[in-house]
Each structure stands twice: as C-alpha cells, then as structure tokens.
Design an enzyme around this catalytic site. Structure first.
Site, PDB file in Angstrom:
ATOM      1  N   SER A  44     125.053  82.387  33.914  1.00 50.08           N
ATOM      2  CA  SER A  44     125.147  82.434  32.455  1.00 50.08           C
ATOM      3  C   SER A  44     123.757  82.524  31.830  1.00 50.08           C
ATOM      4  CB  SER A  44     125.845  81.193  31.905  1.00 50.08           C
ATOM      5  OG  SER A  44     127.134  81.050  32.446  1.00 50.08           O
TER       6      SER A  44
HETATM    7  N1  SAH Z   1     128.107  78.131  36.032  1.00 47.07           N
HETATM    8  C1  SAH Z   1     127.657  79.330  36.694  1.00 47.07           C
HETATM    9  C2  SAH Z   1     128.094  80.576  35.938  1.00 47.07           C
HETATM   10  C3  SAH Z   1     129.089  81.242  36.721  1.00 47.07           C
HETATM   11  S1  SAH Z   1     129.964  82.641  36.114  1.00 47.07           S
HETATM   12  C4  SAH Z   1     126.163  79.338  36.909  1.00 47.07           C
HETATM   13  O1  SAH Z   1     125.489  78.427  36.420  1.00 47.07           O
HETATM   14  O2  SAH Z   1     125.662  80.242  37.584  1.00 47.07           O
HETATM   15  C5  SAH Z   1     131.593  82.013  36.297  1.00 47.07           C
HETATM   16  C6  SAH Z   1     132.031  81.626  37.684  1.00 47.07           C
HETATM   17  O3  SAH Z   1     133.376  81.166  37.572  1.00 47.07           O
HETATM   18  C7  SAH Z   1     132.065  82.766  38.698  1.00 47.07           C
HETATM   19  O4  SAH Z   1     131.299  82.411  39.807  1.00 47.07           O
HETATM   20  C8  SAH Z   1     133.540  82.901  39.048  1.00 47.07           C
HETATM   21  O5  SAH Z   1     133.768  83.259  40.393  1.00 47.07           O
HETATM   22  C9  SAH Z   1     134.059  81.496  38.745  1.00 47.07           C
HETATM   23  N2  SAH Z   1     135.500  81.397  38.494  1.00 47.07           N
HETATM   24  C10 SAH Z   1     136.299  82.239  37.807  1.00 47.07           C
HETATM   25  N3  SAH Z   1     137.577  81.792  37.822  1.00 47.07           N
HETATM   26  C11 SAH Z   1     137.586  80.627  38.541  1.00 47.07           C
HETATM   27  C12 SAH Z   1     138.589  79.713  38.947  1.00 47.07           C
HETATM   28  N4  SAH Z   1     139.891  79.868  38.630  1.00 47.07           N
HETATM   29  N5  SAH Z   1     138.227  78.642  39.677  1.00 47.07           N
HETATM   30  C13 SAH Z   1     136.929  78.448  40.042  1.00 47.07           C
HETATM   31  N6  SAH Z   1     135.936  79.284  39.696  1.00 47.07           N
HETATM   32  C14 SAH Z   1     136.248  80.372  38.965  1.00 47.07           C
END
Ligand code: SAH
Length: 216
Positions: A64
């Site tokens: 993000s």
């Molecule tokens: N917090 C992260 C940002 C990640 S982007 C950081 O600091 O880098 C969002 C993430 O959510 C992705 O890696 C995606 O695979 C995950 N995601 C999406 N749907 C999900 C679900 N149902 N359960 C767990 N993770 C999920």
C-alpha cells in the site's frame, strides 16, 4: 539489507509529505520514520521506496501507498499490547508498523507465495510481535478472537460478519469497502449487538478475494 543515512533522509522527507497531506498522528509518523520501507520492496523498486506510491510485490499484489498505511494506522489508534488482526499481509510493511506501535499482530494472507516470502523476511529482519497465517481473511482468525483492532488492507465488497464478530466490545475495525473505488469504513463495536459505522475518505485497493491461493 542496509539502512543508510540516505534512506533515513528520504524517510524524513516522506514523513514531511505525509504531514502535508494531512496525517497528524505523531506516533504513526514516528513509526514510518523508523521502519525501512525499502526492506519490504523488491530490489528493483528500492530507489522509489520513499515515494508516496504503491508498488507491485508479486502475485498481482501491491504494498500500500505510505499515505494509506498512515491513514489506516491512525484510525486504529493502536495501544501497547493490543491484539490486532490484519487481513492482507502482503509485503509485511503494514504489519511491521503496527508492531512498532506496540501491537501484538496476527496477520493473514491468502496467497501462499506471499505468505511464505513475508514470513521468512520478518524472521530475517528479526521483527518480533507478528504472527503470520495462510488463511482466507473473510473468516478472520476465530481461535485468537476477540481482537481490539482489525485492519483490512484489500478492497472488500461487503463487511464480513466474521470480522465484526471477532471484535472485542470497544474494538475498532477499519475496512475499505467498494468495487473499483473503496470508501474507508471505521466500525466501532459498542456492545455485543451494537456497532457504530462511519464512512470516511475514498481509496483504491487491490481486491479482497475469497479462498486461499496455494502455490503450484
Ligand atoms: N498490508 C499489505 C498490503 C497488501 S495488498 C502490505 O503492507 O504490503 C492486499 C493483500 O491482501 C494482498 O497481498 C492480497 O493477496 C491479500 N488478500 C486479498 N484477499 C484476501 C483474503 N481473503 N484473505 C487474506 N488476504 C487477502
């Protein structure tokens, strides 16, 4: 991995940018200044780690934007030793910020590849206070509930009931909801049955998907 004076200088500038964009929470700004974001990015993006931008981290996912991390973290108002559930581990950067604020972090990822890579990275960096799980975030983490804070870092179509149920009374859920563009929601559990829901600013997240994606 090295954290040089140059990186530190770039982080100070990033914090200034976030201040100008309206982030006022000093504890959050301090955590962003302390944590080397370039550790969580692919080497190819290291030069850009301190721009206020999202970047690819593999499996079509992104780390993000720092503004979004700061905004969501400020809404959570993390206190020391609080149990925090994060949905969407991704790079591990947001989880590390939550841990730096003293939270005991439980973080869930649905992509096995990212789960494995980030679990390894957090161990290498010797970042404590974070436990990682390969799970479907729609279901939360019932065996460790209730949580004081729950943070969703992917764009959800709806607010999962399981996550509301796993909040402690007085606890806060921060979740972006919407299809192409998401509205940030801050939901506070007032009692067993009552929740207060506030709709805040708009953001763009990668989608919150159902089920776990196993590595082939
Ligand atoms: N917090 C992260 C940002 C990640 S982007 C950081 O600091 O880098 C969002 C993430 O959510 C992705 O890696 C995606 O695979 C995950 N995601 C999406 N749907 C999900 C679900 N149902 N359960 C767990 N993770 C999920």
């Amino acid at each position: 991995m090295k954290d040089t004076y140059r990186h530190k200088g770039l982080r100070r500038q990033l914090v200034e940018t976030l201040r100008q964009k309206g982030i006022r929470d000093e504890r959050v700004l301090q955590a962003i200044e302390a944590i080397p974001r370039h550790f969580f990015l692919d080497k190819a993006f290291e030069e850009w780690a301190y721009q206020d931008k999202a970047f690819p981290i593999g499996n079509e996912q992104t780390i993000s934007q720092p503004y979004t991390v700061a905004y969501q973290t400020a809404l959570l108002n993390v206190q020391k030793r609080e149990k925090i559930l994060e949905i969407g581990t991704g790079s591990g950067y947001q989880a590390t910020i939550l841990a730096a604020l003293g939270g005991r972090v439980y973080t869930i990822e649905r992509q096995e590849l990212l789960y494995k890579r980030t679990t390894k990275l957090l161990a290498q960096l010797k970042i404590g206070g974070i436990r990682t799980y390969l799970r479907d975030g729609y279901k939360g983490l019932a065996e460790f509930a209730p949580f004081e804070k729950i943070l969703v870092t992917a764009g959800a179509e709806e607010i999962p009931e399981a996550l509301k149920n796993q909040l402690k009374v007085g606890g806060v859920l921060v979740i972006p909801v919407g299809d192409k563009v998401q509205d940030m929601y801050k939901i506070t559990r007032l009692s067993e049955q009552e929740y207060e829901t506030k709709k805040l600013h708009q953001f763009r997240f990668v989608p919150f998907l159902k089920g776990v994606n196993k590595e082939e």
